[in-house]
Design a protein around this motif. Structure first.
Motif, PDB file in Angstrom:
ATOM      1  N   GLY A  55      48.200  22.551  49.190  1.00 47.04           N
ATOM      2  CA  GLY A  55      47.278  23.256  48.318  1.00 47.04           C
ATOM      3  C   GLY A  55      46.024  23.792  48.970  1.00 47.04           C
ATOM      4  N   LYS A  56      45.847  23.567  50.264  1.00 47.60           N
ATOM      5  CA  LYS A  56      44.679  24.098  50.947  1.00 47.60           C
ATOM      6  C   LYS A  56      44.953  25.547  51.384  1.00 47.60           C
ATOM      7  CE  LYS A  56      42.128  20.322  50.879  1.00 47.60           C
ATOM      8  NZ  LYS A  56      40.792  20.240  50.228  1.00 47.60           N
ATOM      9  N   LEU A  57      43.911  26.203  51.875  1.00 48.40           N
ATOM     10  CA  LEU A  57      44.002  27.606  52.257  1.00 48.40           C
ATOM     11  C   LEU A  57      44.451  27.689  53.720  1.00 48.40           C
ATOM     12  CD1 LEU A  57      42.908  30.427  50.838  1.00 48.40           C
ATOM     13  CD2 LEU A  57      41.234  30.271  52.682  1.00 48.40           C
ATOM     14  N   HIS A  58      45.731  27.881  53.937  1.00 56.52           N
ATOM     15  CA  HIS A  58      46.285  27.919  55.293  1.00 56.52           C
ATOM     16  C   HIS A  58      46.638  29.364  55.658  1.00 56.52           C
ATOM     17  CE1 HIS A  58      46.299  23.620  55.070  1.00 56.52           C
ATOM     18  NE2 HIS A  58      47.231  23.590  54.133  1.00 56.52           N
ATOM     19  N   LEU A 111      46.708  17.273  62.114  1.00 55.18           N
ATOM     20  CA  LEU A 111      45.320  17.655  61.870  1.00 55.18           C
ATOM     21  C   LEU A 111      45.080  17.915  60.389  1.00 55.18           C
ATOM     22  CD1 LEU A 111      44.387  20.068  64.819  1.00 55.18           C
ATOM     23  CD2 LEU A 111      44.241  17.573  64.693  1.00 55.18           C
ATOM     24  N   ALA A 112      45.997  18.625  59.750  1.00 52.60           N
ATOM     25  CA  ALA A 112      45.835  18.930  58.338  1.00 52.60           C
ATOM     26  C   ALA A 112      45.815  17.656  57.497  1.00 52.60           C
ATOM     27  CB  ALA A 112      46.951  19.868  57.873  1.00 52.60           C
ATOM     28  N   ALA A 113      46.724  16.725  57.802  1.00 49.20           N
ATOM     29  CA  ALA A 113      46.800  15.481  57.035  1.00 49.20           C
ATOM     30  C   ALA A 113      45.541  14.642  57.202  1.00 49.20           C
ATOM     31  CB  ALA A 113      48.025  14.682  57.463  1.00 49.20           C
ATOM     32  N   ALA A 114      44.954  14.666  58.396  1.00 44.14           N
ATOM     33  CA  ALA A 114      43.752  13.880  58.645  1.00 44.14           C
ATOM     34  C   ALA A 114      42.582  14.352  57.795  1.00 44.14           C
ATOM     35  CB  ALA A 114      43.392  13.938  60.124  1.00 44.14           C
ATOM     36  N   LEU A 115      42.587  15.621  57.415  1.00 44.77           N
ATOM     37  CA  LEU A 115      41.477  16.203  56.667  1.00 44.77           C
ATOM     38  C   LEU A 115      41.821  16.488  55.201  1.00 44.77           C
ATOM     39  CD1 LEU A 115      40.372  18.697  59.440  1.00 44.77           C
ATOM     40  CD2 LEU A 115      39.025  16.753  58.622  1.00 44.77           C
ATOM     41  N   ALA A 116      43.052  16.224  54.815  1.00 42.93           N
ATOM     42  CA  ALA A 116      43.539  16.662  53.504  1.00 42.93           C
ATOM     43  C   ALA A 116      42.708  16.125  52.344  1.00 42.93           C
ATOM     44  CB  ALA A 116      44.997  16.254  53.332  1.00 42.93           C
ATOM     45  N   ASN A 150      35.539  19.146  51.564  1.00 41.01           N
ATOM     46  CA  ASN A 150      34.977  20.308  52.258  1.00 41.01           C
ATOM     47  C   ASN A 150      35.957  20.930  53.247  1.00 41.01           C
ATOM     48  OD1 ASN A 150      34.746  18.118  54.131  1.00 41.01           O
ATOM     49  ND2 ASN A 150      33.197  19.283  55.280  1.00 41.01           N
ATOM     50  N   PHE A 151      37.198  20.467  53.273  1.00 42.05           N
ATOM     51  CA  PHE A 151      38.212  21.038  54.160  1.00 42.05           C
ATOM     52  C   PHE A 151      38.831  22.258  53.490  1.00 42.05           C
ATOM     53  CE2 PHE A 151      42.808  20.643  55.701  1.00 42.05           C
ATOM     54  CZ  PHE A 151      42.586  21.391  56.844  1.00 42.05           C
ATOM     55  N   ILE A 152      38.600  23.431  54.074  1.00 40.53           N
ATOM     56  CA  ILE A 152      39.144  24.677  53.527  1.00 40.53           C
ATOM     57  C   ILE A 152      40.640  24.757  53.767  1.00 40.53           C
ATOM     58  CG2 ILE A 152      39.122  27.189  53.747  1.00 40.53           C
ATOM     59  CD1 ILE A 152      36.128  26.931  54.552  1.00 40.53           C
ATOM     60  N   GLY A 153      41.036  24.503  54.997  1.00 42.37           N
ATOM     61  CA  GLY A 153      42.435  24.598  55.375  1.00 42.37           C
ATOM     62  C   GLY A 153      42.552  24.899  56.854  1.00 42.37           C
ATOM     63  N   MET A 154      43.794  25.134  57.309  1.00 42.34           N
ATOM     64  CA  MET A 154      44.085  25.367  58.716  1.00 42.34           C
ATOM     65  C   MET A 154      44.302  26.857  58.993  1.00 42.34           C
ATOM     66  SD  MET A 154      44.180  22.348  60.202  1.00 42.34           S
ATOM     67  CE  MET A 154      44.910  22.855  61.762  1.00 42.34           C
ATOM     68  N   ASP A 159      54.147  26.257  57.100  1.00 38.96           N
ATOM     69  CA  ASP A 159      54.792  25.209  56.312  1.00 38.96           C
ATOM     70  C   ASP A 159      54.326  23.825  56.767  1.00 38.96           C
ATOM     71  OD1 ASP A 159      56.181  27.038  54.790  1.00 38.96           O
ATOM     72  OD2 ASP A 159      58.085  26.794  55.874  1.00 38.96           O
ATOM     73  N   ALA A 160      54.170  23.645  58.073  1.00 43.22           N
ATOM     74  CA  ALA A 160      53.698  22.359  58.595  1.00 43.22           C
ATOM     75  C   ALA A 160      52.275  22.064  58.123  1.00 43.22           C
ATOM     76  CB  ALA A 160      53.763  22.357  60.117  1.00 43.22           C
ATOM     77  N   CYS A 161      51.429  23.084  58.116  1.00 44.81           N
ATOM     78  CA  CYS A 161      50.062  22.909  57.607  1.00 44.81           C
ATOM     79  C   CYS A 161      50.082  22.507  56.134  1.00 44.81           C
ATOM     80  CB  CYS A 161      49.263  24.196  57.784  1.00 44.81           C
ATOM     81  SG  CYS A 161      49.003  24.698  59.500  1.00 44.81           S
ATOM     82  N   GLU A 162      50.935  23.141  55.357  1.00 40.47           N
ATOM     83  CA  GLU A 162      51.038  22.839  53.937  1.00 40.47           C
ATOM     84  C   GLU A 162      51.569  21.418  53.720  1.00 40.47           C
ATOM     85  OE1 GLU A 162      50.895  23.319  49.786  1.00 40.47           O
ATOM     86  OE2 GLU A 162      49.921  24.429  51.408  1.00 40.47           O
ATOM     87  N   GLU A 163      52.503  21.000  54.550  1.00 37.16           N
ATOM     88  CA  GLU A 163      53.009  19.632  54.434  1.00 37.16           C
ATOM     89  C   GLU A 163      51.898  18.615  54.695  1.00 37.16           C
ATOM     90  OE1 GLU A 163      56.100  19.669  57.320  1.00 37.16           O
ATOM     91  OE2 GLU A 163      57.392  21.013  56.149  1.00 37.16           O
ATOM     92  N   GLY A 164      51.020  18.925  55.650  1.00 32.86           N
ATOM     93  CA  GLY A 164      49.940  18.007  55.973  1.00 32.86           C
ATOM     94  C   GLY A 164      48.838  17.999  54.936  1.00 32.86           C
ATOM     95  N   ALA A 165      48.520  19.153  54.377  1.00 31.29           N
ATOM     96  CA  ALA A 165      47.429  19.281  53.402  1.00 31.29           C
ATOM     97  C   ALA A 165      47.864  20.234  52.299  1.00 31.29           C
ATOM     98  CB  ALA A 165      46.160  19.772  54.080  1.00 31.29           C
TER      99      ALA A 165
END
Length: 435
Positions: free
Chosen positions: A182-185, A127-132, A136-140, A174-180
């Protein structure tokens, strides 16, 4: 001190079909909903994919579902709305949504089974990678109040220790960060993390893991029952949780996101929802380091849908017909008035001491719950015109820490409320987690 202006947003509850709208996704209906949200002047939404629909098998993350999530995010961008996505749903408005590969014949612990956690990580990463690449994607957010699965009052919990809970949170972030990158996870918990002595998810987890601290403020946890709809403790509950979180934060100005807050009937009658909204937001904005305020929720739950707790049907800022309700008008007015103003609340110089035992596990954290000594002291001080915050007993004499937060006075709860406090409310007994 001056900080970036807080964000104002809403938890997006589709007007048609509630979160079941993912089953027959209608982008035109979503666009109409988002038009009504943008009309309030808000700048972001929090979005909830239903986990079993997006990942019905541990090794199948449905491409079409992910594509629909991206379409929703793009529709939000067209209306000037940023998007935070909660991945593991998990739990919403008293209903659990868990995939079949974690239940009954495939029963495995959500937090400790290696295959399950690997599947969760793959899902969040996808999901994170799809929006990275979406600006306008804040994060997960890992999931919505998923801590409620870890123990009572859940009827079928997945037991976990505080150490295991911390490891689970870090692995999935960590998985969220791998997908996107620098976003706010971040992760989010219902208030048992702050109030329930033996709860596996702790204040330290909430305030030290993830990009920001999320707090979910619901006054049906014993607060409004004890203090009434206009009681200081009720109107200040969100501010209390914001300040409570600062006691456990390692950074003196860690951002705090008031990620869920709403006006639940009948404790907050519909005719008083606007008044409660204004008081709650004003109190929260009197706290430093507020990243944002995200109201629960955008649209009412349709009365055609059965078996929701009664309070869930009327929490929207808008009706199912997308008409603005009084609370929505109040929030829109606050947003308009705040636009272009400086956000610079003064430091809170008086701190109530929290002695909850070990800082990592907080085995006596019920002192912070409604009816507990810390809670009552904070309410008493606020009612007398003070602007209190909170500090852990282990830091109450740490001059460097106190100075960094602007604290000049430290008081014990018994110095504020000398009489023995009433027995604290058991948050598990008082509420079924919302959101």
């Amino acid at each position: 001190m001056s900080s970036p202006a807080p964000r104002f947003g809403v938890n997006y509850t589709p007007s048609q079909g509630w979160f079941h709208h993912w089953l027959d996704f209608d982008l035109d209906a979503v666009r109409a909903d988002l038009d009504s949200v943008a009309g309030l002047g808000l700048d972001h939404i929090r979005v909830f994919p239903l986990w079993p629909l997006f990942q019905p098998n541990r090794t199948l993350i449905r491409p079409r579902a992910v594509e629909q999530l991206v379409q929703l995010a793009d529709a939000a961008a067209e209306r000037g709305l940023d998007v935070n996505v909660d991945g593991l749903q998990g739990h919403l408005s008293s209903f659990d949504f868990l995939p079949a590969w974690t239940r009954t014949w495939h029963r495995r612990n959500l937090f400790t089974d290696n295959d399950v956690v690997a599947g969760q990580a793959a899902y969040l990463r996808t999901l994170a990678a799809a929006l990275a690449d979406r600006p306008n994607f804040i994060g997960m957010t890992i999931g919505n109040e998923i801590n409620q699965f870890s123990g009572p009052p859940h009827p079928d919990p997945d037991p976990v220790t505080p150490e295991q809970a911390g490891s689970w949170l870090r692995r999935l972030l960590d998985a969220c960060e791998e997908g996107a990158p620098g976003k706010l996870h971040l992760h989010a918990a219902y208030d048992a993390a702050w109030y329930q002595d033996d709860h596996a998810f702790t204040p330290a987890h909430a305030a030290r893991i993830g990009a920001v601290t999320a707090v979910h403020s619901w006054v049906f946890n014993g607060t409004a029952q004890r203090h009434g709809r206009t009681g200081t403790a009720t109107e200040q509950h969100a501010a209390y949780l914001i300040e409570l979180s600062k006691a456990w934060a390692l950074e003196p100005h860690r951002p705090v996101w008031l990620q869920e807050v709403g006006a639940p009937a009948p404790l907050i009658p519909a005719e008083h929802a606007a008044e409660f909204t204004e008081a709650t937001v004003a109190a929260a904005l009197d706290c430093q380091d507020v990243w944002g305020i995200t109201w629960w929720c955008s649209h009412d739950v349709s009365r055609s849908l059965a078996d929701f707790p009664e309070l869930e049907y009327g929490l929207g800022l808008l009706t199912n017909e997308r008409k603005v309700k009084p609370a929505g008008e109040s929030l829109a007015r606050i947003v308009a008035e705040r636009r272009g103003t400086t956000y610079a609340p003064a430091p809170r110089t008086t701190a109530v001491v929290i002695d909850a035992g070990d800082d990592e596990t907080a085995p006596a954290r019920s002192v912070c719950a409604p009816g507990g000594a810390v809670f009552d002291a904070f309410a008493r001080l606020t009612g007398e015109g003070a602007r209190p915050t909170a500090v852990l007993a282990s830091r109450a004499e740490d001059k460097e820490h106190l100075a960094a937060r602007g604290i000049t006075e430290v008081v014990r709860p018994d110095q504020v409320v000398p009489s023995a406090p009433a027995a604290p409310t058991d948050p598990g007994a008082a509420r079924d987690p919302v959101g």
